[in-house]
Design a protein around this motif. Sequence first.
Motif, PDB file in Angstrom:
ATOM      1  N   THR A 228      -3.008   4.998  12.124  1.00 53.65           N
ATOM      2  CA  THR A 228      -3.157   5.111  10.667  1.00 53.65           C
ATOM      3  C   THR A 228      -3.304   3.732  10.017  1.00 53.65           C
ATOM      4  OG1 THR A 228      -1.753   7.056  10.770  1.00 53.65           O
ATOM      5  CG2 THR A 228      -2.100   6.092   8.594  1.00 53.65           C
ATOM      6  N   GLU A 229      -2.514   2.761  10.481  1.00 53.07           N
ATOM      7  CA  GLU A 229      -2.558   1.429   9.875  1.00 53.07           C
ATOM      8  C   GLU A 229      -3.971   0.848   9.973  1.00 53.07           C
ATOM      9  OE1 GLU A 229      -0.483   2.667  12.076  1.00 53.07           O
ATOM     10  OE2 GLU A 229       1.441   1.629  12.162  1.00 53.07           O
ATOM     11  N   ASP A 230      -4.630   1.081  11.133  1.00 52.43           N
ATOM     12  CA  ASP A 230      -5.981   0.542  11.335  1.00 52.43           C
ATOM     13  C   ASP A 230      -6.977   1.218  10.396  1.00 52.43           C
ATOM     14  OD1 ASP A 230      -4.675  -0.819  13.318  1.00 52.43           O
ATOM     15  OD2 ASP A 230      -5.761   0.091  14.992  1.00 52.43           O
ATOM     16  N   VAL A 231      -6.816   2.536  10.239  1.00 52.50           N
ATOM     17  CA  VAL A 231      -7.729   3.282   9.355  1.00 52.50           C
ATOM     18  C   VAL A 231      -7.531   2.827   7.907  1.00 52.50           C
ATOM     19  CG1 VAL A 231      -8.350   5.580   8.497  1.00 52.50           C
ATOM     20  CG2 VAL A 231      -7.743   5.279  10.903  1.00 52.50           C
ATOM     21  N   LEU A 232      -6.267   2.652   7.515  1.00 50.46           N
ATOM     22  CA  LEU A 232      -6.004   2.233   6.127  1.00 50.46           C
ATOM     23  C   LEU A 232      -6.553   0.832   5.870  1.00 50.46           C
ATOM     24  CD1 LEU A 232      -2.368   3.576   5.590  1.00 50.46           C
ATOM     25  CD2 LEU A 232      -4.523   4.597   4.819  1.00 50.46           C
ATOM     26  N   TYR A 233      -6.419  -0.042   6.870  1.00 53.26           N
ATOM     27  CA  TYR A 233      -6.936  -1.408   6.722  1.00 53.26           C
ATOM     28  C   TYR A 233      -8.454  -1.367   6.540  1.00 53.26           C
ATOM     29  CZ  TYR A 233      -7.787  -6.336   7.560  1.00 53.26           C
ATOM     30  OH  TYR A 233      -8.195  -7.635   7.419  1.00 53.26           O
ATOM     31  N   LEU A 234      -9.096  -0.518   7.342  1.00 56.00           N
ATOM     32  CA  LEU A 234     -10.561  -0.361   7.247  1.00 56.00           C
ATOM     33  C   LEU A 234     -10.955   0.141   5.854  1.00 56.00           C
ATOM     34  CD1 LEU A 234     -13.391  -0.102   8.821  1.00 56.00           C
ATOM     35  CD2 LEU A 234     -12.747   2.274   9.172  1.00 56.00           C
ATOM     36  N   MET A 235     -10.282   1.199   5.404  1.00 54.08           N
ATOM     37  CA  MET A 235     -10.627   1.793   4.112  1.00 54.08           C
ATOM     38  C   MET A 235     -10.375   0.793   2.975  1.00 54.08           C
ATOM     39  SD  MET A 235     -11.809   4.738   4.895  1.00 54.08           S
ATOM     40  CE  MET A 235     -11.796   5.721   6.396  1.00 54.08           C
ATOM     41  N   GLN A 236      -9.234   0.128   3.055  1.00 56.70           N
ATOM     42  CA  GLN A 236      -8.895  -0.858   2.025  1.00 56.70           C
ATOM     43  C   GLN A 236      -9.968  -1.930   1.952  1.00 56.70           C
ATOM     44  OE1 GLN A 236      -4.545  -1.648   1.855  1.00 56.70           O
ATOM     45  NE2 GLN A 236      -5.140  -3.799   1.983  1.00 56.70           N
ATOM     46  N   GLY A 237     -10.370  -2.420   3.118  1.00 61.24           N
ATOM     47  CA  GLY A 237     -11.374  -3.483   3.173  1.00 61.24           C
ATOM     48  C   GLY A 237     -12.717  -3.038   2.627  1.00 61.24           C
ATOM     49  N   MET A 238     -13.016  -1.757   2.745  1.00 59.66           N
ATOM     50  CA  MET A 238     -14.312  -1.254   2.264  1.00 59.66           C
ATOM     51  C   MET A 238     -14.211  -0.724   0.835  1.00 59.66           C
ATOM     52  SD  MET A 238     -16.317   0.463   5.433  1.00 59.66           S
ATOM     53  CE  MET A 238     -15.327   1.916   5.493  1.00 59.66           C
ATOM     54  N   GLY A 239     -13.025  -0.858   0.237  1.00 65.20           N
ATOM     55  CA  GLY A 239     -12.855  -0.401  -1.147  1.00 65.20           C
ATOM     56  C   GLY A 239     -12.848   1.118  -1.267  1.00 65.20           C
ATOM     57  N   ILE A 240     -12.465   1.803  -0.206  1.00 61.77           N
ATOM     58  CA  ILE A 240     -12.390   3.269  -0.238  1.00 61.77           C
ATOM     59  C   ILE A 240     -10.931   3.661  -0.474  1.00 61.77           C
ATOM     60  CG2 ILE A 240     -12.700   5.400   1.103  1.00 61.77           C
ATOM     61  CD1 ILE A 240     -15.022   3.992   2.573  1.00 61.77           C
ATOM     62  N   GLU A 241     -10.729   4.442  -1.527  1.00 60.19           N
ATOM     63  CA  GLU A 241      -9.361   4.778  -1.944  1.00 60.19           C
ATOM     64  C   GLU A 241      -8.712   5.803  -1.006  1.00 60.19           C
ATOM     65  OE1 GLU A 241      -9.426   6.083  -6.050  1.00 60.19           O
ATOM     66  OE2 GLU A 241      -7.433   6.964  -5.728  1.00 60.19           O
ATOM     67  N   THR A 242      -7.429   5.570  -0.687  1.00 59.36           N
ATOM     68  CA  THR A 242      -6.679   6.545   0.117  1.00 59.36           C
ATOM     69  C   THR A 242      -5.412   7.012  -0.597  1.00 59.36           C
ATOM     70  OG1 THR A 242      -5.321   4.870   1.215  1.00 59.36           O
ATOM     71  CG2 THR A 242      -7.407   5.448   2.283  1.00 59.36           C
ATOM     72  N   GLY A 243      -4.934   6.228  -1.545  1.00 67.29           N
ATOM     73  CA  GLY A 243      -3.689   6.561  -2.242  1.00 67.29           C
ATOM     74  C   GLY A 243      -2.451   6.276  -1.410  1.00 67.29           C
ATOM     75  N   ILE A 244      -2.622   5.592  -0.271  1.00 63.42           N
ATOM     76  CA  ILE A 244      -1.487   5.372   0.630  1.00 63.42           C
ATOM     77  C   ILE A 244      -1.133   3.880   0.690  1.00 63.42           C
ATOM     78  CG2 ILE A 244      -0.697   5.649   3.033  1.00 63.42           C
ATOM     79  CD1 ILE A 244      -2.924   7.949   3.088  1.00 63.42           C
ATOM     80  N   ASP A 245       0.169   3.629   0.752  1.00 57.96           N
ATOM     81  CA  ASP A 245       0.683   2.271   0.780  1.00 57.96           C
ATOM     82  C   ASP A 245       0.721   1.769   2.234  1.00 57.96           C
ATOM     83  OD1 ASP A 245       2.237  -0.006   0.790  1.00 57.96           O
ATOM     84  OD2 ASP A 245       3.890   0.855  -0.378  1.00 57.96           O
ATOM     85  N   LEU A 246      -0.226   0.897   2.563  1.00 60.09           N
ATOM     86  CA  LEU A 246      -0.351   0.407   3.945  1.00 60.09           C
ATOM     87  C   LEU A 246       0.945  -0.255   4.433  1.00 60.09           C
ATOM     88  CD1 LEU A 246      -1.818  -0.412   6.574  1.00 60.09           C
ATOM     89  CD2 LEU A 246      -2.984  -2.205   5.303  1.00 60.09           C
ATOM     90  N   ASN A 247       1.569  -1.042   3.559  1.00 61.23           N
ATOM     91  CA  ASN A 247       2.800  -1.727   3.970  1.00 61.23           C
ATOM     92  C   ASN A 247       3.902  -0.760   4.354  1.00 61.23           C
ATOM     93  OD1 ASN A 247       2.834  -4.644   4.054  1.00 61.23           O
ATOM     94  ND2 ASN A 247       1.995  -4.468   1.972  1.00 61.23           N
ATOM     95  N   ALA A 248       4.001   0.328   3.603  1.00 64.30           N
ATOM     96  CA  ALA A 248       5.035   1.328   3.907  1.00 64.30           C
ATOM     97  C   ALA A 248       4.724   2.017   5.240  1.00 64.30           C
ATOM     98  CB  ALA A 248       5.129   2.344   2.770  1.00 64.30           C
ATOM     99  N   VAL A 249       3.443   2.189   5.539  1.00 64.28           N
ATOM    100  CA  VAL A 249       3.066   2.817   6.817  1.00 64.28           C
ATOM    101  C   VAL A 249       3.371   1.856   7.970  1.00 64.28           C
ATOM    102  CG1 VAL A 249       1.202   3.860   8.162  1.00 64.28           C
ATOM    103  CG2 VAL A 249       1.292   4.218   5.691  1.00 64.28           C
ATOM    104  N   VAL A 250       3.144   0.574   7.743  1.00 62.78           N
ATOM    105  CA  VAL A 250       3.490  -0.423   8.775  1.00 62.78           C
ATOM    106  C   VAL A 250       4.987  -0.328   9.072  1.00 62.78           C
ATOM    107  CG1 VAL A 250       3.651  -2.912   9.294  1.00 62.78           C
ATOM    108  CG2 VAL A 250       1.571  -1.971   8.221  1.00 62.78           C
ATOM    109  N   ASP A 251       5.798  -0.222   8.033  1.00 60.38           N
ATOM    110  CA  ASP A 251       7.260  -0.087   8.220  1.00 60.38           C
ATOM    111  C   ASP A 251       7.583   1.165   9.041  1.00 60.38           C
ATOM    112  OD1 ASP A 251       7.736  -2.333   6.740  1.00 60.38           O
ATOM    113  OD2 ASP A 251       8.167  -1.247   4.875  1.00 60.38           O
ATOM    114  N   ALA A 252       6.944   2.281   8.686  1.00 60.90           N
ATOM    115  CA  ALA A 252       7.198   3.540   9.404  1.00 60.90           C
ATOM    116  C   ALA A 252       6.783   3.387  10.869  1.00 60.90           C
ATOM    117  CB  ALA A 252       6.428   4.689   8.742  1.00 60.90           C
ATOM    118  N   GLY A 253       5.681   2.705  11.103  1.00 58.53           N
ATOM    119  CA  GLY A 253       5.181   2.483  12.466  1.00 58.53           C
ATOM    120  C   GLY A 253       6.137   1.615  13.274  1.00 58.53           C
ATOM    121  N   GLN A 254       6.681   0.576  12.625  1.00 59.19           N
ATOM    122  CA  GLN A 254       7.626  -0.290  13.325  1.00 59.19           C
ATOM    123  C   GLN A 254       8.919   0.472  13.604  1.00 59.19           C
ATOM    124  OE1 GLN A 254       6.775  -3.636  14.288  1.00 59.19           O
ATOM    125  NE2 GLN A 254       4.776  -2.867  13.675  1.00 59.19           N
ATOM    126  N   PHE A 255       9.317   1.313  12.646  1.00 52.96           N
ATOM    127  CA  PHE A 255      10.539   2.119  12.813  1.00 52.96           C
ATOM    128  C   PHE A 255      10.435   3.021  14.049  1.00 52.96           C
ATOM    129  CE2 PHE A 255      11.980   6.526  12.160  1.00 52.96           C
ATOM    130  CZ  PHE A 255      13.362   6.340  12.288  1.00 52.96           C
TER     131      PHE A 255
END
Length: 304
Positions: free
Chosen positions: A252-279
């Motif tokens: 998910t983090e990779d997909v969100l990074y891609l979307m963010q970089g292309m200016g495509i909205e997801t409504g999701i907080d990438l940093n919070a997903v990184v935290d969940a992934g590390q958890f």
Amino acid sequence: MSLPAKVKIVEVGPRDGLQNEKETIAAEIKIELVNRLTQAGFVNIEAASFVSPKWVPQMATSTDVMAGIVRKPGVVYSVLTPNMKGFDAALAAGADEMVIFGSASEAFSQKNINCSIAESIERFRDVAQATKQHGLRLRAAVSCSFGCPYQGDVPPDSVADVVQRLRDLGCDEIDIADTIGVATPNKVHAVMRRAAKEFPIDRLSGHFHDTYGQALANIYASLEAGISIFHSSVAGLGGCPYAKGATGNVATEDVLYLMQGMGIETGIDLNAVVDAGQFISQHLGRKAVSRAGNAIAAKRISVQ
Ligand code: HMG
Ligand code: MG
């Protein structure tokens, strides 16, 4: 070619990601993961699976997971329901969306759900009807849409055939799944375009496992083909128990990074997903399988 301004990301980590883990993961850990993902802003989280615990022991805690999560209004918590037994348990657990899961390959259908494609559609018919009667959402997955671990090549027409049958059951959304991660972009174009002749493209999704490292390229190809719903798994967790060697979904983090970089909205907080992934990765005792997630986590440490 214009890409969509906004996409829907369905987080499947708690189900597809965890189902193949050998060590039993306590329900509290799964609950904490779903809660963190809810807080991160997903509108759809595949939280559990009501399948036979003999077949997939890790999902035996699904009732506890569904009972323990803190639900956010508007978030759809979906679960897998292969038959009426699964449906009844899922309904009792308060699932918002039932997911039936078929296959474009006969061989995989037999291995995964112990019946032919035609038999699976008959089983799903009852689940579909009951889902609609209760006013719930119905989603369907089409496994092996780009290749099968037992049969090899899968023609786009076989995918279209199953999509058509699932459409006729009244599905709200249909997932075109690369179970073993073998797809490459030209094939993705061909399969998505063929499937879209049978079902509205804005309700088709791309469910890509990243076994051969092609998932992000395949997502980009799907965007070009007009797909705007994608499945991904936090920390790249996962693998299918009935597809040997299959690895996790695209992270998910990779997909969100891609979307963010292309200016495509997801409504999701990438940093919070990184935290969940590390958890969850810490809990499993291994490094997250997400390039972007690990890079962001490493950068945080280096600036501390
Ligand atoms: P079966 O053995 O043919 O079914 O399994 P059965 O009706 O003969 O039942 C056998 C036993 O299972 C009975 O128990 C049933 O009560 C029980 P027993 O009498 O022996 O004690 N049972 C159940 N228990 C709990 N919940 C249920 C349920 N159904 C039956 N819902 C079945 C058929 C479909 C149940 C079985 O094959 C199964 O559970 N398979 C699991 C498959 C699975 O979960 N695969 C992974 C998920 S799919 C996936 O990952 C792909 C996806 O990500 C997309 C992609 O990437 O391709 C979605
Ligand atoms: Mg999958």
